[in-house]
Design a protein around this motif. Sequence first.
Motif, PDB file in Angstrom:
ATOM      1  N   GLY A   1      26.830  80.566  62.367  1.00 49.05           N
ATOM      2  CA  GLY A   1      26.831  79.119  62.573  1.00 49.05           C
ATOM      3  C   GLY A   1      26.018  78.358  61.550  1.00 49.05           C
ATOM      4  N   TRP A   2      25.771  78.972  60.384  1.00 47.90           N
ATOM      5  CA  TRP A   2      24.948  78.365  59.347  1.00 47.90           C
ATOM      6  C   TRP A   2      25.761  78.106  58.083  1.00 47.90           C
ATOM      7  N   GLY A   3      25.287  77.182  57.300  1.00 45.09           N
ATOM      8  CA  GLY A   3      25.843  76.930  55.978  1.00 45.09           C
ATOM      9  C   GLY A   3      24.743  76.475  55.043  1.00 45.09           C
ATOM     10  N   VAL A   4      24.788  76.926  53.799  1.00 41.60           N
ATOM     11  CA  VAL A   4      23.817  76.495  52.794  1.00 41.60           C
ATOM     12  C   VAL A   4      24.284  75.152  52.239  1.00 41.60           C
ATOM     13  N   ILE A   5      23.366  74.195  52.192  1.00 39.55           N
ATOM     14  CA  ILE A   5      23.723  72.871  51.684  1.00 39.55           C
ATOM     15  C   ILE A   5      22.783  72.449  50.562  1.00 39.55           C
ATOM     16  N   LEU A   6      23.318  71.644  49.680  1.00 38.08           N
ATOM     17  CA  LEU A   6      22.564  71.061  48.572  1.00 38.08           C
ATOM     18  C   LEU A   6      22.016  69.720  49.030  1.00 38.08           C
ATOM     19  N   LEU A   7      20.702  69.548  48.935  1.00 32.94           N
ATOM     20  CA  LEU A   7      20.049  68.310  49.350  1.00 32.94           C
ATOM     21  C   LEU A   7      19.676  67.421  48.176  1.00 32.94           C
ATOM     22  N   GLU A   8      19.394  68.051  47.044  1.00 35.62           N
ATOM     23  CA  GLU A   8      18.940  67.292  45.870  1.00 35.62           C
ATOM     24  C   GLU A   8      19.169  68.157  44.642  1.00 35.62           C
ATOM     25  N   THR A   9      19.537  67.534  43.543  1.00 35.66           N
ATOM     26  CA  THR A   9      19.692  68.272  42.300  1.00 35.66           C
ATOM     27  C   THR A   9      19.217  67.408  41.134  1.00 35.66           C
TER      28      THR A   9
ATOM     29  N   LEU B   1      19.350  75.262  54.899  1.00 35.22           N
ATOM     30  CA  LEU B   1      20.257  76.063  55.709  1.00 35.22           C
ATOM     31  C   LEU B   1      20.588  75.224  56.933  1.00 35.22           C
ATOM     32  N   LEU B   2      21.854  74.845  57.059  1.00 36.75           N
ATOM     33  CA  LEU B   2      22.276  73.919  58.096  1.00 36.75           C
ATOM     34  C   LEU B   2      22.823  74.655  59.314  1.00 36.75           C
ATOM     35  N   ASP B   3      22.339  74.267  60.495  1.00 36.75           N
ATOM     36  CA  ASP B   3      22.939  74.719  61.748  1.00 36.75           C
ATOM     37  C   ASP B   3      24.203  73.875  61.900  1.00 36.75           C
ATOM     38  N   MET B   4      25.366  74.518  61.800  1.00 35.35           N
ATOM     39  CA  MET B   4      26.625  73.798  61.760  1.00 35.35           C
ATOM     40  C   MET B   4      26.978  73.123  63.085  1.00 35.35           C
ATOM     41  N   THR B   5      26.416  73.571  64.188  1.00 30.72           N
ATOM     42  CA  THR B   5      26.679  72.944  65.488  1.00 30.72           C
ATOM     43  C   THR B   5      25.738  71.759  65.718  1.00 30.72           C
ATOM     44  N   ALA B   6      24.442  71.989  65.544  1.00 32.31           N
ATOM     45  CA  ALA B   6      23.443  70.933  65.770  1.00 32.31           C
ATOM     46  C   ALA B   6      23.412  69.921  64.630  1.00 32.31           C
ATOM     47  N   ARG B   7      23.942  70.310  63.456  1.00 32.80           N
ATOM     48  CA  ARG B   7      23.935  69.464  62.256  1.00 32.80           C
ATOM     49  C   ARG B   7      22.506  69.113  61.853  1.00 32.80           C
ATOM     50  N   ARG B   8      21.632  70.109  61.961  1.00 30.55           N
ATOM     51  CA  ARG B   8      20.223  69.977  61.593  1.00 30.55           C
ATOM     52  C   ARG B   8      19.836  71.166  60.727  1.00 30.55           C
ATOM     53  N   LEU B   9      18.806  70.974  59.896  1.00 36.31           N
ATOM     54  CA  LEU B   9      18.312  72.080  59.091  1.00 36.31           C
ATOM     55  C   LEU B   9      17.654  73.128  59.981  1.00 36.31           C
ATOM     56  N   VAL B  10      17.867  74.374  59.623  1.00 36.78           N
ATOM     57  CA  VAL B  10      17.289  75.512  60.336  1.00 36.78           C
ATOM     58  C   VAL B  10      15.866  75.715  59.830  1.00 36.78           C
ATOM     59  N   ALA B  11      14.937  75.963  60.736  1.00 32.20           N
ATOM     60  CA  ALA B  11      13.557  76.256  60.356  1.00 32.20           C
ATOM     61  C   ALA B  11      13.483  77.640  59.709  1.00 32.20           C
ATOM     62  N   ASP B  12      12.551  77.806  58.807  1.00 30.55           N
ATOM     63  CA  ASP B  12      12.274  79.076  58.138  1.00 30.55           C
ATOM     64  C   ASP B  12      13.533  79.704  57.525  1.00 30.55           C
ATOM     65  N   PRO B  13      14.140  79.028  56.545  1.00 30.34           N
ATOM     66  CA  PRO B  13      15.362  79.552  55.948  1.00 30.34           C
ATOM     67  C   PRO B  13      15.172  80.922  55.290  1.00 30.34           C
ATOM     68  N   ALA B  14      13.974  81.229  54.815  1.00 31.38           N
ATOM     69  CA  ALA B  14      13.732  82.549  54.213  1.00 31.38           C
ATOM     70  C   ALA B  14      13.957  83.646  55.240  1.00 31.38           C
ATOM     71  N   ALA B  15      13.394  83.484  56.427  1.00 33.43           N
ATOM     72  CA  ALA B  15      13.562  84.499  57.476  1.00 33.43           C
ATOM     73  C   ALA B  15      15.014  84.587  57.929  1.00 33.43           C
TER      74      ALA B  15
END
Length: 154
Positions: free
Chosen positions: A53-61, A123-137
Amino acid sequence: MADEFAVRVAVRSYEVDANGHVNHAVYHQYGEHARMEHLRVAGCSPVRLNARGWGVILLETHARFLSELLLGEQVEVSSRVAFGTGKTFRIEHVLRRVPENVSENGAAPDARVAAEISCRMGLLDMTARRLVADPAARLAEVATEPALLGLGSG
């Protein structure tokens, strides 16, 4: 180093602008290709991430253009992932012209850096549409080669 990754691309005719060099937007496409390949090879393909349920997103470049790239040249796009303590992480790219053979006069090949691209990712939670905490883990849970992401041994 284990957490460095690189892909090569060839400059194609439709990527060249009226000035005869690679269009500025294409540099970003090269970075996107390197990011997706880096994640895929590390075991974090979109399919594997989407299964959770996750997707990597670009926030800034941000791009720094340093040297033009021309039609037919080969470009090596390196990437390195860096995690901090928040919900975002960075991927840094260096686009470098791949040198051709040493010239007849023995001159060093031209391996100039063409651009540097810095990206802030999440790392986006695709259901909640919020960033996932601790993307490294979270990425370490999915990765088959976590060392490629700078996350310890694979």
